[in-house]
Design a protein around this motif. Structure first.
Motif, mmCIF file in Angstrom:
data_model
loop_
_atom_site.group_PDB
_atom_site.id
_atom_site.type_symbol
_atom_site.label_atom_id
_atom_site.label_comp_id
_atom_site.label_asym_id
_atom_site.label_seq_id
_atom_site.Cartn_x
_atom_site.Cartn_y
_atom_site.Cartn_z
ATOM 1 N N SER A 134 0.865 -1.176 0.000
ATOM 2 C CA SER A 134 0.000 0.000 0.000
ATOM 3 C C SER A 134 0.900 1.224 0.000
ATOM 4 C CB SER A 134 -0.940 0.012 1.209
ATOM 5 O OG SER A 134 -0.216 0.135 2.408
ATOM 6 N N VAL A 135 0.350 2.332 -0.471
ATOM 7 C CA VAL A 135 1.117 3.569 -0.581
ATOM 8 C C VAL A 135 0.314 4.686 0.090
ATOM 9 C CG1 VAL A 135 0.194 4.137 -2.877
ATOM 10 C CG2 VAL A 135 2.404 5.067 -2.171
ATOM 11 N N ILE A 136 1.029 5.599 0.722
ATOM 12 C CA ILE A 136 0.400 6.743 1.374
ATOM 13 C C ILE A 136 0.635 7.961 0.498
ATOM 14 C CG2 ILE A 136 0.395 8.218 3.412
ATOM 15 C CD1 ILE A 136 1.504 5.697 4.929
ATOM 16 N N VAL A 137 -0.452 8.582 0.066
ATOM 17 C CA VAL A 137 -0.372 9.776 -0.784
ATOM 18 C C VAL A 137 -1.103 10.919 -0.094
ATOM 19 C CG1 VAL A 137 -0.154 8.472 -2.945
ATOM 20 C CG2 VAL A 137 -2.433 9.114 -2.108
ATOM 21 N N GLY A 138 -0.947 12.112 -0.622
ATOM 22 C CA GLY A 138 -1.660 13.259 -0.082
ATOM 23 C C GLY A 138 -3.158 13.009 -0.091
ATOM 24 N N GLY A 139 -3.844 13.690 0.797
ATOM 25 C CA GLY A 139 -5.286 13.520 0.909
ATOM 26 C C GLY A 139 -6.084 14.630 0.251
ATOM 27 N N GLY A 140 -5.407 15.514 -0.468
ATOM 28 C CA GLY A 140 -6.099 16.633 -1.099
ATOM 29 C C GLY A 140 -5.977 17.909 -0.289
ATOM 30 N N ASP A 141 -5.572 17.763 0.965
ATOM 31 C CA ASP A 141 -5.333 18.904 1.847
ATOM 32 C C ASP A 141 -4.174 18.548 2.764
ATOM 33 O OD1 ASP A 141 -6.357 17.432 4.165
ATOM 34 O OD2 ASP A 141 -8.328 17.785 3.305
ATOM 35 N N ARG A 142 -3.686 19.518 3.498
ATOM 36 C CA ARG A 142 -2.510 19.287 4.337
ATOM 37 C C ARG A 142 -2.856 18.624 5.667
ATOM 38 N NH1 ARG A 142 2.370 21.378 3.103
ATOM 39 N NH2 ARG A 142 2.881 21.681 5.306
ATOM 40 N N SER A 143 -4.109 18.319 5.920
ATOM 41 C CA SER A 143 -4.479 17.698 7.195
ATOM 42 C C SER A 143 -4.808 16.213 7.069
ATOM 43 C CB SER A 143 -5.647 18.449 7.842
ATOM 44 O OG SER A 143 -6.786 18.376 7.018
ATOM 45 N N THR A 144 -4.695 15.659 5.859
ATOM 46 C CA THR A 144 -4.950 14.230 5.697
ATOM 47 C C THR A 144 -3.995 13.609 4.681
ATOM 48 O OG1 THR A 144 -6.621 14.600 3.985
ATOM 49 C CG2 THR A 144 -7.427 14.345 6.245
ATOM 50 N N LYS A 145 -3.783 12.316 4.852
ATOM 51 C CA LYS A 145 -3.096 11.473 3.872
ATOM 52 C C LYS A 145 -4.048 10.315 3.599
ATOM 53 C CE LYS A 145 1.047 13.527 4.038
ATOM 54 N NZ LYS A 145 1.601 14.243 2.905
ATOM 55 N N LEU A 146 -3.872 9.670 2.459
ATOM 56 C CA LEU A 146 -4.692 8.521 2.088
ATOM 57 C C LEU A 146 -3.787 7.313 1.879
ATOM 58 C CD1 LEU A 146 -6.927 10.299 -0.580
ATOM 59 C CD2 LEU A 146 -7.579 9.697 1.764
ATOM 60 N N GLN A 147 -4.142 6.221 2.523
ATOM 61 C CA GLN A 147 -3.409 4.975 2.310
ATOM 62 C C GLN A 147 -4.262 4.119 1.384
ATOM 63 O OE1 GLN A 147 -2.317 2.840 5.868
ATOM 64 N NE2 GLN A 147 -0.717 1.751 4.771
ATOM 65 N N VAL A 148 -3.694 3.774 0.222
ATOM 66 C CA VAL A 148 -4.430 3.056 -0.823
ATOM 67 C C VAL A 148 -3.545 1.961 -1.418
ATOM 68 C CG1 VAL A 148 -5.795 5.105 -1.458
ATOM 69 C CG2 VAL A 148 -3.677 4.622 -2.665
ATOM 70 N N SER A 149 -4.168 1.085 -2.176
ATOM 71 C CA SER A 149 -3.376 0.097 -2.910
ATOM 72 C C SER A 149 -2.798 0.783 -4.145
ATOM 73 C CB SER A 149 -4.246 -1.083 -3.344
ATOM 74 O OG SER A 149 -5.062 -0.707 -4.430
ATOM 75 N N PRO A 150 -1.619 0.380 -4.573
ATOM 76 C CA PRO A 150 -1.051 0.947 -5.795
ATOM 77 C C PRO A 150 -1.970 0.721 -7.003
ATOM 78 C CG PRO A 150 0.608 -0.320 -4.627
ATOM 79 C CD PRO A 150 -0.699 -0.569 -3.939
#
Length: 170
Positions: A134-150
């Motif tokens: 899984s990879v952690i990418v930005g969440g669209g704002d500076r207060s969240t990140k999103l962990q998703v499958s590649p």
């Protein structure tokens, strides 16, 4: 340059809505906005750089300005000159400024995500990203990140996995 329908909605909500619409599972990680930059996030929250992704906007520098988004692991460096420039079919390209990135995506550096980007924007993903669970990418704002499958990244419209889009740091 901006798509009013894309950038008028809160970018964090837009990113999660794109994942929900695609039926992609994800985890939201709450982040102190002061720690949103990848190195600070990884150090403070204990996530290795090897599973943290950066979404970087690149722009052509000659003729009509064209943009793309590139997703690379944080332990690599995007190869603009040898990998991205040929993909954009241009002689000169560089990182978009923070202002250009915000204007194009509605997102601030440290929160840029490949989910919910303007329609038609090419998204290039370094093949190394596809190798992690899984990879952690930005969440669209500076207060969240999103962990998703590649695979969620690879299934995005206009996404293409590219070998050696980035090079290991060091």
């Amino acid at each position: 340059m901006t798509d009013a329908t894309t950038t008028s909605i809160d970018p964090g909500a837009r990113a999660r809505a794109a994942l929900d619409a695609a039926g992609e599972p994800y985890e939201v990680i709450e982040v102190d906005p002061k720690l949103a930059d990848t190195a600070a996030f990884s150090e403070h929250y204990g996530y290795p750089l090897e599973v943290s992704g950066n979404t970087i906007v690149v722009v052509t520098k000659r003729g009509e300005r064209r943009y793309c988004a590139c997703v690379v692991l944080a332990n690599t460096r995007l190869d603009v000159n040898h990998a991205v420039r040929p993909l954009l079919e241009t002689r000169k390209a560089s990182f978009a400024s923070a202002e250009e990135t915000a204007e194009l995506t509605g997102m601030l550096i440290g929160g840029v995500t490949p989910f919910g980007l303007p329609d038609g924007l090419p998204i290039y993903i370094d093949a190394r990203v596809m190798e992690v669970e899984s990879v952690i990418v930005g969440g669209g704002d500076r207060s969240t990140k999103l962990q998703v499958s590649p695979q969620a990244l690879a299934r995005l419209p206009n996404a293409e996995v590219v070998t050696d889009l980035a090079q290991p740091v060091g």
